[in-house]
Design a protein around this motif. Structure first.
Motif, mmCIF file in Angstrom:
data_model
loop_
_atom_site.group_PDB
_atom_site.id
_atom_site.type_symbol
_atom_site.label_atom_id
_atom_site.label_comp_id
_atom_site.label_asym_id
_atom_site.label_seq_id
_atom_site.Cartn_x
_atom_site.Cartn_y
_atom_site.Cartn_z
ATOM 1 N N ARG A 109 6.914 1.830 1.491
ATOM 2 C CA ARG A 109 8.237 2.137 1.117
ATOM 3 C C ARG A 109 8.873 2.703 2.636
ATOM 4 O O ARG A 109 10.097 2.772 2.839
ATOM 5 C CB ARG A 109 8.593 3.047 -0.038
ATOM 6 C CG ARG A 109 8.257 2.304 -1.202
ATOM 7 C CD ARG A 109 8.686 2.848 -2.413
ATOM 8 N NE ARG A 109 9.492 4.009 -2.431
ATOM 9 C CZ ARG A 109 10.848 3.950 -2.486
ATOM 10 N NH1 ARG A 109 11.142 2.727 -2.640
ATOM 11 N NH2 ARG A 109 11.468 5.046 -2.169
ATOM 12 N N LYS A 110 8.081 3.661 3.180
ATOM 13 C CA LYS A 110 8.725 4.261 4.658
ATOM 14 C C LYS A 110 8.420 3.352 5.718
ATOM 15 O O LYS A 110 9.350 3.446 6.385
ATOM 16 C CB LYS A 110 7.602 5.496 4.608
ATOM 17 C CG LYS A 110 7.995 6.245 6.003
ATOM 18 C CD LYS A 110 7.335 7.435 6.257
ATOM 19 C CE LYS A 110 7.735 8.183 7.375
ATOM 20 N NZ LYS A 110 7.090 9.555 7.476
ATOM 21 N N TYR A 111 7.417 2.293 5.841
ATOM 22 C CA TYR A 111 7.403 1.902 7.032
ATOM 23 C C TYR A 111 7.361 0.343 6.897
ATOM 24 O O TYR A 111 7.471 -0.848 7.846
ATOM 25 C CB TYR A 111 6.056 2.117 7.872
ATOM 26 C CG TYR A 111 6.125 3.576 8.317
ATOM 27 C CD1 TYR A 111 6.990 3.667 9.333
ATOM 28 C CD2 TYR A 111 4.924 4.428 8.023
ATOM 29 C CE1 TYR A 111 7.126 5.145 9.719
ATOM 30 C CE2 TYR A 111 4.805 5.577 8.551
ATOM 31 C CZ TYR A 111 5.832 6.114 9.236
ATOM 32 O OH TYR A 111 6.139 7.237 9.988
ATOM 33 N N GLY A 112 7.306 -0.302 5.870
ATOM 34 C CA GLY A 112 7.054 -1.729 5.499
ATOM 35 C C GLY A 112 5.671 -2.252 5.045
ATOM 36 O O GLY A 112 4.953 -1.459 4.880
ATOM 37 N N LEU A 113 5.577 -3.556 4.829
ATOM 38 C CA LEU A 113 4.422 -4.162 4.504
ATOM 39 C C LEU A 113 3.359 -4.177 5.561
ATOM 40 O O LEU A 113 3.928 -4.046 6.869
ATOM 41 C CB LEU A 113 4.747 -5.468 4.157
ATOM 42 C CG LEU A 113 5.391 -5.666 2.678
ATOM 43 C CD1 LEU A 113 5.939 -7.035 2.479
ATOM 44 C CD2 LEU A 113 5.005 -4.906 1.573
ATOM 45 N N THR A 114 2.262 -4.689 5.477
ATOM 46 C CA THR A 114 1.272 -4.957 6.759
ATOM 47 C C THR A 114 2.036 -5.728 7.547
ATOM 48 O O THR A 114 2.028 -5.879 8.955
ATOM 49 C CB THR A 114 -0.058 -5.183 6.332
ATOM 50 O OG1 THR A 114 -0.373 -4.423 5.189
ATOM 51 C CG2 THR A 114 -1.006 -5.176 7.464
ATOM 52 N N VAL A 115 2.374 -7.033 6.911
ATOM 53 C CA VAL A 115 2.989 -8.022 7.927
ATOM 54 C C VAL A 115 4.236 -7.741 8.659
ATOM 55 O O VAL A 115 4.402 -8.452 9.554
ATOM 56 C CB VAL A 115 3.470 -9.333 6.982
ATOM 57 C CG1 VAL A 115 2.155 -9.841 6.448
ATOM 58 C CG2 VAL A 115 4.408 -8.963 5.957
ATOM 59 N N ASP A 116 4.763 -6.342 8.275
ATOM 60 C CA ASP A 116 5.871 -6.150 9.005
ATOM 61 C C ASP A 116 5.692 -5.324 10.092
ATOM 62 O O ASP A 116 6.448 -5.162 11.056
ATOM 63 C CB ASP A 116 6.834 -5.359 8.139
ATOM 64 C CG ASP A 116 7.462 -6.034 6.798
ATOM 65 O OD1 ASP A 116 7.580 -7.170 7.193
ATOM 66 O OD2 ASP A 116 7.771 -5.287 5.899
ATOM 67 N N GLN A 117 4.296 -5.079 10.224
ATOM 68 C CA GLN A 117 3.806 -4.450 11.574
ATOM 69 C C GLN A 117 3.230 -5.300 12.756
ATOM 70 O O GLN A 117 2.578 -5.054 13.744
ATOM 71 C CB GLN A 117 2.664 -3.341 11.200
ATOM 72 C CG GLN A 117 3.060 -2.450 9.852
ATOM 73 C CD GLN A 117 4.545 -2.060 9.921
ATOM 74 O OE1 GLN A 117 4.992 -1.669 10.714
ATOM 75 N NE2 GLN A 117 5.165 -2.180 8.369
ATOM 76 N N LEU A 118 2.605 -6.845 12.001
ATOM 77 C CA LEU A 118 2.050 -7.741 12.900
ATOM 78 C C LEU A 118 2.956 -8.243 13.971
ATOM 79 O O LEU A 118 4.117 -8.821 14.003
ATOM 80 C CB LEU A 118 1.751 -8.856 11.970
ATOM 81 C CG LEU A 118 0.791 -9.896 12.492
ATOM 82 C CD1 LEU A 118 -0.545 -9.098 12.814
ATOM 83 C CD2 LEU A 118 0.735 -11.089 11.590
ATOM 84 N N GLY A 165 0.735 -1.359 -0.024
ATOM 85 C CA GLY A 165 -0.238 0.155 0.031
ATOM 86 C C GLY A 165 0.890 1.305 -0.030
ATOM 87 O O GLY A 165 2.033 1.354 -0.343
ATOM 88 N N TRP A 166 0.239 2.419 0.299
ATOM 89 C CA TRP A 166 0.954 3.807 0.209
ATOM 90 C C TRP A 166 1.881 4.030 1.056
ATOM 91 O O TRP A 166 2.579 4.983 0.928
ATOM 92 C CB TRP A 166 -0.117 4.687 0.179
ATOM 93 C CG TRP A 166 -1.169 4.723 -1.061
ATOM 94 C CD1 TRP A 166 -2.412 4.310 -1.022
ATOM 95 C CD2 TRP A 166 -0.876 4.750 -2.492
ATOM 96 N NE1 TRP A 166 -3.221 4.256 -2.279
ATOM 97 C CE2 TRP A 166 -1.914 4.540 -3.193
ATOM 98 C CE3 TRP A 166 0.366 4.915 -3.234
ATOM 99 C CZ2 TRP A 166 -1.989 4.618 -4.520
ATOM 100 C CZ3 TRP A 166 0.360 4.930 -4.556
ATOM 101 C CH2 TRP A 166 -0.925 4.717 -5.322
ATOM 102 N N LEU A 167 2.212 3.275 2.399
ATOM 103 C CA LEU A 167 2.980 3.721 3.214
ATOM 104 C C LEU A 167 4.263 2.390 3.341
ATOM 105 O O LEU A 167 5.197 2.587 4.175
ATOM 106 C CB LEU A 167 2.465 3.721 4.532
ATOM 107 C CG LEU A 167 1.333 4.609 4.869
ATOM 108 C CD1 LEU A 167 0.723 4.538 6.296
ATOM 109 C CD2 LEU A 167 1.651 6.117 4.617
ATOM 110 N N THR A 214 6.182 6.771 -2.079
ATOM 111 C CA THR A 214 5.736 5.415 -2.538
ATOM 112 C C THR A 214 4.725 5.892 -4.046
ATOM 113 O O THR A 214 3.706 6.873 -3.751
ATOM 114 C CB THR A 214 4.783 4.579 -1.815
ATOM 115 O OG1 THR A 214 5.694 4.244 -0.539
ATOM 116 C CG2 THR A 214 4.040 3.374 -2.411
ATOM 117 N N THR A 215 4.825 5.322 -5.035
ATOM 118 C CA THR A 215 4.169 5.732 -6.244
ATOM 119 C C THR A 215 3.809 4.228 -6.955
ATOM 120 O O THR A 215 4.342 3.230 -6.688
ATOM 121 C CB THR A 215 5.001 6.348 -7.285
ATOM 122 O OG1 THR A 215 6.103 5.592 -7.596
ATOM 123 C CG2 THR A 215 5.635 7.535 -6.717
#
Length: 472
Positions: free
Chosen positions: A158-167, A154-156, A249-250
């Motif tokens: 490149r700054k914060y990683g994938l959704t799984v990287d926040q899990l 998604g749109w964030l 992110t583009t």
């Protein structure tokens, strides 16, 4: 299973707090609709679960019939947004999680817990109330569960990683109907597999995520050029993003230009190439970074401006409504080489349906800084992922548009480096292997044997639990 024969739900009904819907019930026809209108299946039972205990009861009921030899199919539905329609089954049970929507934000800890029936827009709204966000997808009515379990771009990202990287952890119901937790300390191998391995190992009922400060405003939106400029723009774009900061992110999108305010009348209804941008950082610096893109051409329309993050997250919703007929082919590529650009531009000019809209997502940044083996998600080294989406209002023209999608995918074949598992249709085991790579696929297969040896959860991008000596 013939859905004209009513399944016996008396055992399941005892203590079940949610609703059980079968063919002939007033809610059935609406209940069997999912996002992809090209999928038409008739389940024998839809179990609308009210809580995790209902999920466990439904899994135990289904597992008993699966083990009994009638092979009862089991589909799990969160938002019903899967491209392949595997959240709906023919003649089996749909375990529907839409009643599990609770979201709890812990601002002090910087975390949020979200039940698996929540949609992305609901998570965004809850976290933005405290100025935070969890990186997620690009369409707000997408289900949180399927997106997370496959990776989450998604749109964030490149700054914060994938959704799984926040899990940080997940609560789930196993194939045996037991409720367990998976995180870095408890069932760590299962935790690894949930971060990209899809719904193969159980039914997740709740996710715990790390939040990040975002907004409330981002510099975001589309810039349009006529499709004839596609190759020239892509060559410029390739160089422009080479040193792009992580805040940017583009995605490059080829589509028919919609009648948005600011899009000139002569472009509306005609094919265009669009660069969608999201700058999640200091706005003044963002304006400087976007400057070269704005000066290229210049664009026929520039709708990139500061706006609420929630507004940007919902900006593509009108392009992907429920009920349209969707077909996807997908691949990752290392970079936008001259050959990739020429193939893309040539095929983009052949889009026939005014509803087709296919993005090429920019990867890298924080995605690539997570070790390839840290999660089940694969493809962290890819430069871009193609989502070759063919869309029609219904069956008319759908076969032709689907053939166009396949044609572009085949033309890109010499440049494929992998595929994002959430962008797969029902394409067979070999494509699933390609999504993970052989080493990771073998590890996932071991995990499948441990948690679902009978392959109860097989309506997904399936990791088969066959023993090692069984030929594929």
């Amino acid at each position: 299973m013939d859905t004209s024969t009513q399944v016996d739900v008396r055992e399941l009904r005892r203590g079940f707090r949610g609703r059980l819907v079968r063919p002939g019930d007033p809610e059935y026809e609406e209940g069997r609709r999912i996002w992809n209108g090209s999928i038409d299946r008739r389940p024998a039972l839809i179990a609308y679960c009210a809580d995790p205990a209902d999920v466990a009861a439904a899994v135990r009921w289904a597992a008993a019939r699966h083990a009994g030899g009638d092979g009862l199919p089991v589909a799990v539905r969160s938002g019903g947004h899967s491209f392949s329609g595997q959240s709906l089954c023919e003649g089996g049970i749909v375990i529907d999680l839409s009643g599990l929507r609770r979201i709890t934000v812990d601002e002090q800890a910087g975390t949020v817990r979200a039940q698996a029936g929540a949609l992305l827009g609901e998570l965004d709204a809850a976290t933005q109330r405290v100025g935070m966000a969890v990186p997620s997808g690009i369409v707000t009515h997408t289900g949180l569960a399927g997106l997370t379990l496959g990776g989450g771009i998604g749109w964030l990202m490149r700054k914060y990683g994938l959704t799984v990287d926040q899990l940080l952890g997940a609560e789930l119901v196993t194939a045996g109907g037991e409720r367990v937790r998976a995180d870095a300390r408890e069932n760590p191998e299962l935790y690894w597999g949930l971060r990209g391995g899809g719904g193969n190992f159980g039914v997740v009922t709740e996710f715990e995520y790390r939040m990040h400060p975002v907004g409330p405003a981002v510099l975001a939106g589309p810039l349009f050029w006529p499709v004839a400029d596609s190759a020239r723009l892509l060559r410029f774009y390739r160089e422009w993003i080479e040193e792009a900061p992580d805040e940017l992110t583009t995605a490059v999108v080829h589509r028919t230009a919609p009648p948005l305010p600011g899009v000139p009348a002569e472009l509306v209804g005609r094919l265009a190439v669009v660069v969608m941008c999201c700058w999640a950082g200091d706005p003044e610096r963002g304006e400087k970074v976007l400057g070269p893109l704005r000066r290229f051409g210049p664009p026929a329309a520039d709708l990139c401006r500061p706006k609420p993050y929630l507004e940007h997250q919902a900006s593509l919703d009108p392009s992907f409504p429920a009920g349209r007929w969707y077909y996807f082919k997908s691949c990752d590529v290392a970079r936008l080489s001259d050959e990739v650009i020429e193939v893309t531009a040539e095929h983009a000019a052949r889009i026939a349906s005014p509803l087709t809209s296919f993005p090429i997502f920019q990867l890298g940044g924080a995605i690539a800084r997570v070790g390839e083996d840290e999660t089940a998600f694969s493809g962290r080294g890819a430069g871009h992922t193609f989502n070759i989406n063919a869309t029609c209002a219904g069956s008319e023209g759908f076969e032709e548009e689907r053939a166009w999608s396949r044609g572009l995918w085949r033309a890109l074949a010499p440049h494929h480096t992998g595929v994002y598992v959430n962008f797969l249709m029902e394409e067979g085991e070999q494509r699933v292997r390609q999504a993970y790579g052989e080493a990771k696929y073998r590890r996932l297969r071991e995990l499948k044997r441990a948690w679902d040896p009978g392959n109860l959860f097989r309506l997904n991008q399936n990791i088969r639990p066959d023993p090692p000596d069984t030929p594929d």
